[in-house]
Motif scaffolding. Structure first.
Motif, short mmCIF file in Angstrom:
data_model
loop_
_atom_site.label_atom_id
_atom_site.label_comp_id
_atom_site.label_asym_id
_atom_site.label_seq_id
_atom_site.Cartn_x
_atom_site.Cartn_y
_atom_site.Cartn_z
N LEU A 23 0.81 -1.22 0.00
CA LEU A 23 0.00 0.00 0.00
C LEU A 23 0.84 1.27 0.00
CD1 LEU A 23 -2.89 -0.85 2.46
CD2 LEU A 23 -2.71 -1.27 0.02
N CYS A 24 2.03 1.21 0.59
CA CYS A 24 2.83 2.42 0.78
C CYS A 24 4.19 2.33 0.11
CB CYS A 24 3.03 2.69 2.28
SG CYS A 24 1.50 2.82 3.20
N GLY A 25 4.44 1.27 -0.62
CA GLY A 25 5.75 1.08 -1.22
C GLY A 25 5.97 1.92 -2.46
N ASP A 26 7.01 1.57 -3.19
CA ASP A 26 7.40 2.33 -4.38
C ASP A 26 6.42 2.17 -5.54
OD1 ASP A 26 9.63 3.18 -3.03
OD2 ASP A 26 10.92 1.61 -3.84
N GLN A 27 5.76 1.03 -5.61
CA GLN A 27 4.85 0.80 -6.73
C GLN A 27 3.47 1.35 -6.40
OE1 GLN A 27 5.06 -3.40 -7.41
NE2 GLN A 27 6.97 -3.23 -8.54
N ALA A 28 2.91 2.06 -7.36
CA ALA A 28 1.62 2.72 -7.15
C ALA A 28 0.47 1.71 -7.23
CB ALA A 28 1.41 3.79 -8.21
N LEU A 29 -0.60 2.04 -6.54
CA LEU A 29 -1.83 1.27 -6.68
C LEU A 29 -2.43 1.56 -8.04
CD1 LEU A 29 -3.41 1.98 -3.19
CD2 LEU A 29 -2.27 -0.12 -3.90
N ARG A 30 -3.08 0.57 -8.62
CA ARG A 30 -3.68 0.74 -9.95
C ARG A 30 -5.19 0.91 -9.80
NH1 ARG A 30 -2.60 -4.25 -12.78
NH2 ARG A 30 -4.76 -4.86 -12.55
N LEU A 31 -5.72 1.95 -10.44
CA LEU A 31 -7.16 2.18 -10.45
C LEU A 31 -7.80 1.12 -11.33
CD1 LEU A 31 -9.57 4.01 -9.68
CD2 LEU A 31 -9.08 5.32 -11.74
N LEU A 32 -8.77 0.38 -10.79
CA LEU A 32 -9.38 -0.71 -11.54
C LEU A 32 -10.37 -0.22 -12.59
CD1 LEU A 32 -10.00 -3.50 -8.90
CD2 LEU A 32 -8.32 -3.44 -10.73
N SER A 33 -11.16 0.76 -12.23
CA SER A 33 -12.16 1.27 -13.16
C SER A 33 -12.59 2.64 -12.69
CB SER A 33 -13.36 0.32 -13.20
OG SER A 33 -13.98 0.25 -11.94
N PRO A 34 -13.31 3.34 -13.54
CA PRO A 34 -13.85 4.63 -13.08
C PRO A 34 -14.78 4.40 -11.89
CG PRO A 34 -14.18 4.33 -15.45
CD PRO A 34 -13.67 3.03 -14.91
N PRO A 35 -15.07 5.44 -11.14
CA PRO A 35 -15.95 5.28 -9.98
C PRO A 35 -17.26 4.58 -10.36
CG PRO A 35 -15.03 7.47 -10.01
CD PRO A 35 -14.62 6.81 -11.30
N SER A 36 -17.73 3.72 -9.47
CA SER A 36 -18.98 2.99 -9.70
C SER A 36 -20.17 3.92 -9.50
CB SER A 36 -19.06 1.80 -8.76
OG SER A 36 -19.17 2.27 -7.42
N HIS A 37 -21.36 3.37 -9.66
CA HIS A 37 -22.56 4.21 -9.47
C HIS A 37 -22.66 4.74 -8.05
CE1 HIS A 37 -24.03 0.24 -8.16
NE2 HIS A 37 -24.90 0.91 -7.42
N SER A 38 -21.96 4.10 -7.10
CA SER A 38 -21.94 4.58 -5.71
C SER A 38 -20.81 5.59 -5.49
CB SER A 38 -21.76 3.41 -4.75
OG SER A 38 -20.48 2.84 -4.93
N ASP A 39 -20.09 5.92 -6.53
CA ASP A 39 -18.93 6.82 -6.49
C ASP A 39 -17.73 6.20 -5.78
OD1 ASP A 39 -20.07 8.86 -7.98
OD2 ASP A 39 -20.89 9.86 -6.22
N ALA A 40 -17.79 4.91 -5.51
CA ALA A 40 -16.65 4.22 -4.90
C ALA A 40 -15.58 4.00 -5.96
CB ALA A 40 -17.08 2.89 -4.30
N MET A 41 -14.34 4.10 -5.54
CA MET A 41 -13.23 3.83 -6.44
C MET A 41 -12.52 2.58 -5.93
SD MET A 41 -11.88 7.72 -7.01
CE MET A 41 -10.62 7.25 -8.17
N PHE A 42 -12.06 1.74 -6.84
CA PHE A 42 -11.38 0.51 -6.49
C PHE A 42 -9.96 0.57 -7.01
CE2 PHE A 42 -15.83 -0.53 -6.41
CZ PHE A 42 -15.95 -1.44 -5.37
#
Length: 76
Positions: A23-42
């Motif tokens: 979560l905090c290392g050198d490699q970034a997290l990858r966004l899976l998809s645009p925000p869902s209908h609930s505005d949640a981001m994965f």
């Protein structure tokens, strides 16, 4: 809450240092998809072991209210 989260990771066999590095290392997290209908981001960790979901303040309150009991349930 951090103790409960640590217990949940231990029950799942997740080493704390692996979790923090992903979560905090050198490699970034990858966004899976645009925000869902609930505005949640994965987001997906670089090693594809962890999925992170954004939550609302209301969802946070519910999660915090049940987290301790959920951890106790899993221990049994």
């Amino acid at each position: 809450m951090s103790i409960t989260c640590r217990v949940l990771r231990e029950l799942a066999g997740v080493e704390q240092h692996d979790f923090i590095n992903q979560l905090c290392g050198d490699q970034a997290l990858r966004l899976l998809s645009p925000p869902s209908h609930s505005d949640a981001m994965f987001f997906l960790s670089a090693d594809e072991r962890f999925i992170i979901r954004t939550i609302t303040c209301a969802e946070k309150k519910v999660l915090l209210a049940v987290l301790q009991r959920y951890a106790e349930h899993l221990r049994r």
